[in-house]
Design a protein around this motif. Structure first.
Motif, PDB file in Angstrom:
ATOM      1  N   PHE A  94     -11.391  38.991  37.558  1.00  0.00           N
ATOM      2  CA  PHE A  94     -12.045  39.094  36.250  1.00  0.00           C
ATOM      3  C   PHE A  94     -12.605  37.759  35.776  1.00  0.00           C
ATOM      4  O   PHE A  94     -13.316  37.720  34.765  1.00  0.00           O
ATOM      5  CB  PHE A  94     -11.072  39.677  35.230  1.00  0.00           C
ATOM      6  CG  PHE A  94     -10.728  41.122  35.511  1.00  0.00           C
ATOM      7  CD1 PHE A  94     -11.608  42.136  35.167  1.00  0.00           C
ATOM      8  CD2 PHE A  94      -9.535  41.464  36.137  1.00  0.00           C
ATOM      9  CE1 PHE A  94     -11.311  43.459  35.442  1.00  0.00           C
ATOM     10  CE2 PHE A  94      -9.227  42.783  36.419  1.00  0.00           C
ATOM     11  CZ  PHE A  94     -10.114  43.787  36.078  1.00  0.00           C
ATOM     12  N   ASN A  96     -14.869  36.415  37.245  1.00  0.00           N
ATOM     13  CA  ASN A  96     -16.306  36.607  37.489  1.00  0.00           C
ATOM     14  C   ASN A  96     -17.030  37.066  36.235  1.00  0.00           C
ATOM     15  O   ASN A  96     -18.269  37.072  36.200  1.00  0.00           O
ATOM     16  CB  ASN A  96     -16.520  37.626  38.614  1.00  0.00           C
ATOM     17  CG  ASN A  96     -15.989  37.149  39.954  1.00  0.00           C
ATOM     18  OD1 ASN A  96     -16.044  35.962  40.265  1.00  0.00           O
ATOM     19  ND2 ASN A  96     -15.459  38.063  40.755  1.00  0.00           N
ATOM     20  N   TYR A  97     -16.271  37.482  35.213  1.00  0.00           N
ATOM     21  CA  TYR A  97     -16.880  38.015  33.986  1.00  0.00           C
ATOM     22  C   TYR A  97     -16.669  37.085  32.789  1.00  0.00           C
ATOM     23  O   TYR A  97     -16.786  37.522  31.640  1.00  0.00           O
ATOM     24  CB  TYR A  97     -16.294  39.395  33.685  1.00  0.00           C
ATOM     25  CG  TYR A  97     -16.529  40.379  34.805  1.00  0.00           C
ATOM     26  CD1 TYR A  97     -17.732  41.066  34.926  1.00  0.00           C
ATOM     27  CD2 TYR A  97     -15.540  40.591  35.768  1.00  0.00           C
ATOM     28  CE1 TYR A  97     -17.950  41.948  35.969  1.00  0.00           C
ATOM     29  CE2 TYR A  97     -15.746  41.487  36.826  1.00  0.00           C
ATOM     30  CZ  TYR A  97     -16.954  42.152  36.915  1.00  0.00           C
ATOM     31  OH  TYR A  97     -17.167  43.020  37.954  1.00  0.00           O
ATOM     32  N   GLN A 100     -18.338  37.037  29.128  1.00  0.00           N
ATOM     33  CA  GLN A 100     -18.871  38.379  28.919  1.00  0.00           C
ATOM     34  C   GLN A 100     -17.848  39.200  28.139  1.00  0.00           C
ATOM     35  O   GLN A 100     -16.703  38.785  27.944  1.00  0.00           O
ATOM     36  CB  GLN A 100     -19.175  39.047  30.263  1.00  0.00           C
ATOM     37  CG  GLN A 100     -20.238  38.314  31.083  1.00  0.00           C
ATOM     38  CD  GLN A 100     -20.576  39.057  32.361  1.00  0.00           C
ATOM     39  OE1 GLN A 100     -20.707  40.281  32.383  1.00  0.00           O
ATOM     40  NE2 GLN A 100     -20.730  38.308  33.452  1.00  0.00           N
ATOM     41  N   THR A 101     -18.272  40.383  27.701  1.00  0.00           N
ATOM     42  CA  THR A 101     -17.391  41.302  26.984  1.00  0.00           C
ATOM     43  C   THR A 101     -17.280  42.597  27.780  1.00  0.00           C
ATOM     44  O   THR A 101     -18.294  43.210  28.120  1.00  0.00           O
ATOM     45  CB  THR A 101     -17.928  41.598  25.579  1.00  0.00           C
ATOM     46  OG1 THR A 101     -17.997  40.366  24.834  1.00  0.00           O
ATOM     47  CG2 THR A 101     -17.011  42.558  24.834  1.00  0.00           C
ATOM     48  N   LEU A 102     -16.039  42.994  28.094  1.00  0.00           N
ATOM     49  CA  LEU A 102     -15.781  44.213  28.853  1.00  0.00           C
ATOM     50  C   LEU A 102     -14.980  45.182  27.990  1.00  0.00           C
ATOM     51  O   LEU A 102     -13.856  44.872  27.591  1.00  0.00           O
ATOM     52  CB  LEU A 102     -14.991  43.900  30.129  1.00  0.00           C
ATOM     53  CG  LEU A 102     -15.615  42.908  31.124  1.00  0.00           C
ATOM     54  CD1 LEU A 102     -14.643  42.629  32.266  1.00  0.00           C
ATOM     55  CD2 LEU A 102     -16.933  43.452  31.662  1.00  0.00           C
TER      56      LEU A 102
END
Length: 281
Positions: A94, A96-97, A100-102
């Motif tokens: 994670f 890798n994100y 960002q917003t998941l």
């Protein structure tokens, strides 16, 4: 959720949990679910190793309660709680994100939290400090064969204790506290974390990774480790006055450590370390 249901929950400005290890058979998801259902916060910090991708890669395991933990977190995000996720080494995919917003959850490499007492805390998972610990393999990291066996013994000990009405007991924590090299590794980790906090000119640091919950003041820096949900079932919470407390949820919501950071000033002449409340063996 009704206003009545919300009013029954303890509210904190911020909560920190880490090292949940969902997907690992010894994750205490039932304790965590009880905790999440009993509290509300303005911000919920997930300080790494929430999902144990390493363990699931070796042997897939996913109890329904593990899904319920994720659902509870997602519902909090949907209902207005700011959820900030700092991936650890067991869920490093994670990373890798980052930025960002998941599913309503913000992903960050690290984060600065400012308390109600206007103290700044660096938030990191903690695996970046492994290089400082020559004996880091002795620190409890889920997936190690010896650690698995230790947790196997822990399961049976607690089943017996439960029959006789005893509280949850962490055999792994007891053993780590008595192995010299394990204590050396933990101290080296704490020293590295404190150095990083000083480097970044903050008042304190909050991390996880080593499954060793603790609050202490060292050289003017407040070191806080929120522990884990495999051995300790602990979380850090911020009170309305900026006080940081360490809660042990498996022992009927007992406060283990408490440091009033509103009184923290640098430099501090002597370090202060709060001692955990003793419980019946």
């Amino acid at each position: 959720m009704s206003n009545a249901a919300k009013s029954n929950k303890q509210h904190y400005p911020a909560i920190w949990i880490s090292d949940v290890h969902l997907g690992y058979k010894d994750c205490k998801a039932d304790y965590l679910l009880d905790f999440l259902n009993s509290v509300e916060s303005d911000t919920l910090y997930l300080v790494g190793d929430i999902i144990d991708l390493w363990s699931m890669k070796r042997q897939f395991y996913w109890h329904s309660s593990h899904y319920q933990v994720l659902n509870s977190i997602q519902q909090k995000a949907a209902n207005g709680t700011r959820v900030i996720y700092i991936p650890g080494n067991h869920d490093e995919t994670f990373r890798n994100y980052v930025d960002q917003t998941l599913f309503g959850v913000e992903v960050h490499q690290q984060f600065i939290h400012t308390t109600k007492a206007n103290k700044r805390f660096l938030l990191v998972h903690g695996d970046e400090f492994d290089i400082a610990t020559r004996y880091n393999k002795l620190i409890s990291i889920a997936g190690d064969a010896g650690y698995d066996f230790l947790l196997f013994l822990n399961r049976w000990i607690n089943r017996i204790r439960k029959v006789f009405g005893g509280n949850y007991y962490s055999l792994a924590a007891w053993i780590k506290a008595r192995i010299h090299k394990a204590r050396e590794a933990i101290e080296a980790f704490e020293d590295a974390a404190i150095r990083e906090a000083k480097k970044q000119k903050v008042d304190g640091i909050i991390c996880g990774h080593i499954h060793h919950p603790k609050i202490k003041v060292d050289d003017g820096i407040l070191y806080c480790n929120d522990g884990d949900w495999i051995e300790s079932c602990t979380a850090l919470v911020e009170q309305k006055d900026g006080k940081i407390e360490l809660l042990h949820w498996s022992d009927t919501q007992t406060v283990l450590d408490s440091t009033d950071i509103t009184k923290l000033a640098a430099p501090i002449v002597s370090s202060v370390e709060a001692k955990p409340k003793k419980t019946a063996a």
